[in-house]
Every structure is written in structure tokens, then in C-alpha cells.
Enzyme design. Structure first.
Site, PDB file in Angstrom:
ATOM      1  CB  SER A  98      -0.897   0.033   1.242  1.00 30.25           C
ATOM      2  OG  SER A  98      -1.544   1.292   1.377  1.00 30.25           O
ATOM      3  CE1 TYR A 116      -3.906  -2.215   5.136  1.00 26.76           C
ATOM      4  CE2 TYR A 116      -3.143  -0.043   4.447  1.00 26.76           C
ATOM      5  CZ  TYR A 116      -3.643  -1.295   4.132  1.00 26.76           C
ATOM      6  OH  TYR A 116      -3.879  -1.613   2.814  1.00 26.76           O
TER       7      TYR A 116
END
Length: 251
Positions: A142, A156
Site C-alpha cells: 500500500s 496498517y
């Protein structure tokens, strides 16, 4: 036996788009899902309607026994030559000071340990020294790995930073085994993962302010994944591709 692609978290979003494109590319696809059998069955049906071959296999990548069962199902389906480590979780936006140990354990168990264990099983099957045909592994990172997710998702972001490092290391480790390893870093993509993180309107709110004035699509990410797995990327291993519309240079 057909060449098999496993797509973890293949019942929705980027995973579903990748499974469908993978079938178009000629793979027999294992559509892994954690709980939503109906969604996985819809992906399988869409592939079958287009003349492809796919099965839905339940399994939580945060549980090693489930991972083993996913790969055993793939073994019965054909010869594994592609793994897409797509399954992952996000959580409610919080600063680190408010995060629990249970949240952190879940985040890293699924996003990091699960991806490593899936890759382990893939390497055991693909490695030429073990009798495999070689193949490709693509990990889902990501842009958060670059931006850090301050005040919202530092856990995350950290898990995806680990995926970046893992991608480079594994690529070097298996380069003589006929296995190429890459990763894709999506930016803001129009999928329902934002709702699971407690921000169902995130795409609508952020889209107009992005460099390209819109969010990306699951299909745009899937095309990058399939390129990394294809012979067109035969000299690319350890590569990490941003599919972010330049968001990685913005806060």
C-alpha cells in the site's frame, strides 16, 4: 494439469478483479475467502460464464491450518504457478496511543505473517529444486507504507512496510528457483475496504483532492498484478509498482 493461481481474499475488490483477469490469462483460479461464500461464488460464476475455471476455497490467512488447506485444495486443482497475496485487513482510524495489543496482533498476523506463510507454501510448490515449474508471487502492499498513516493507520502502514521489505528479500532468496516476486502499492482505490475501516465515504471525500482527481479502480490494480506475473515482466523481480495516481507524494 492446468496452471493454478491462488488469490487470497479473492471474493471482493482487488482480489475479485485479479481472479477474473487471472482466469482470462489462462489460469485455473483458487478464489480464497474468509467468510463471505456468496461473494466468492459470484466471482467463480463470473469466471465460469466467461469460459474459465475457478473454485472457491474458504480459509483465514491468519490461521496456519487454514492456509495449508487452501494450498492443498490448489494441489488437487492443478499445478501452482501464481500466488497473489491480497488478503489483508484495516481497522478503525486511531492514533497509536489508542490501539490495543489485540488490534496489533490481528493486523500483523493477517497482513504480514499470513502473507509470509502463504509465500512459504507457494515456494515449496514452485521451486525448481523441489520439482516445481517456477512461477510468480505478487504481494499487495500500500502507498501507506510510504506515507505512514499518521493519526489513523500507523499499524496498517507498518504492516505494509513489512510487505515491501519481504518482497525484496524473498525475490533475492528464490531468484535461482524460477520464481519471481513483486508487489503492488495501491493508493486510494474504490473498494469496500474503506467501509471495513469505518470510513465508508473515504473514496468520495478524498477522490476529488487526489492528483488525478479520482480514486483508482480494482481493475487498474489487477492489471498491474497480472503484468508482474506475466512473461512481459520476465526481467522484473523484487519490483514494487505504485498504482496510486501519484498519491505517494502527498500527505
Amino acid at each position: 494439469m492446468p496452471d493454478v493461481m491462488i488469490v487470497t481474499g479473492g471474493s471482493r475488490g482487488i482480489g475479485a478483479a485479479t481472479a477474473i483477469l487471472g482466469a482470462k490469462a489462462g489460469y485455473a483460479v483458487v478464489v480464497n475467502y474468509a467468510s463471505n461464500r456468496e461473494a466468492a461464488d459470484k466471482v467463480v460464476a463470473a469466471i465460469a460464464a466467461d469460459g474459465g475455471s475457478a473454485i472457491a476455497v474458504r480459509g483465514d490467512v491468519g490461521v496456519e491450518a487454514d492456509i495449508l488447506a487452501i494450498f492443498e485444495a490448489a494441489d488437487r486443482f492443478g499445478t501452482l504457478t501464481a500466488l497473489v497475496n491480497n488478503a489483508g485487513v484495516v481497522d478503525a482510524a486511531l492514533p497509536l496511543a489508542e490501539m490495543s495489543a489485540a488490534r496489533l496482533d490481528r493486523m500483523f498476523r493477517i497482513n504480514v505473517t499470513g502473507s509470509l506463510l502463504c509465500a512459504r507454501e507457494a515456494v515449496r510448490r514452485m521451486a525448481t529444486s523441489r520439482g516445481g515449474k517456477g512461477g510468480g508471487i505478487v504481494n499487495l502492499s500500500s502507498v501507506a507504507a510510504k506515507l505512514g498513516g499518521p493519526g489513523q493507520y500507523v499499524d496498517y502502514a507498518a504492516s505494509k512496510g513489512a510487505i515491501d521489505t519481504f518482497t525484496v528479500g524473498l525475490a533475492k532468496e528464490v531468484i535461482d528457483e524460477g520464481i519471481r516476486v513483486g508487489a503492488v502499492r495501491p493508493g486510494i482505490i474504490d473498494t469496500d475496504i474503506h467501509a471495513s475501516g469505518g470510513q465508508p465515504n473515504r473514496v468520495a471525500e478524498l477522490g476529488p483532492g487526489l492528483p488525478m482527481r479520482r480514486a483508482g479502480t480494482a481493475e487498474e490494480v489487477a492489471k498491474a498484478i497480472l503484468w508482474l506475473l506475466s512473461e512481459e515482466a520476465s526481467y522484473s523481480t523484487g519490483a514494487i509498482i505504485d498504482v496510486s495516481g501519484a498519491r505517494s507524494i502527498l500527505p
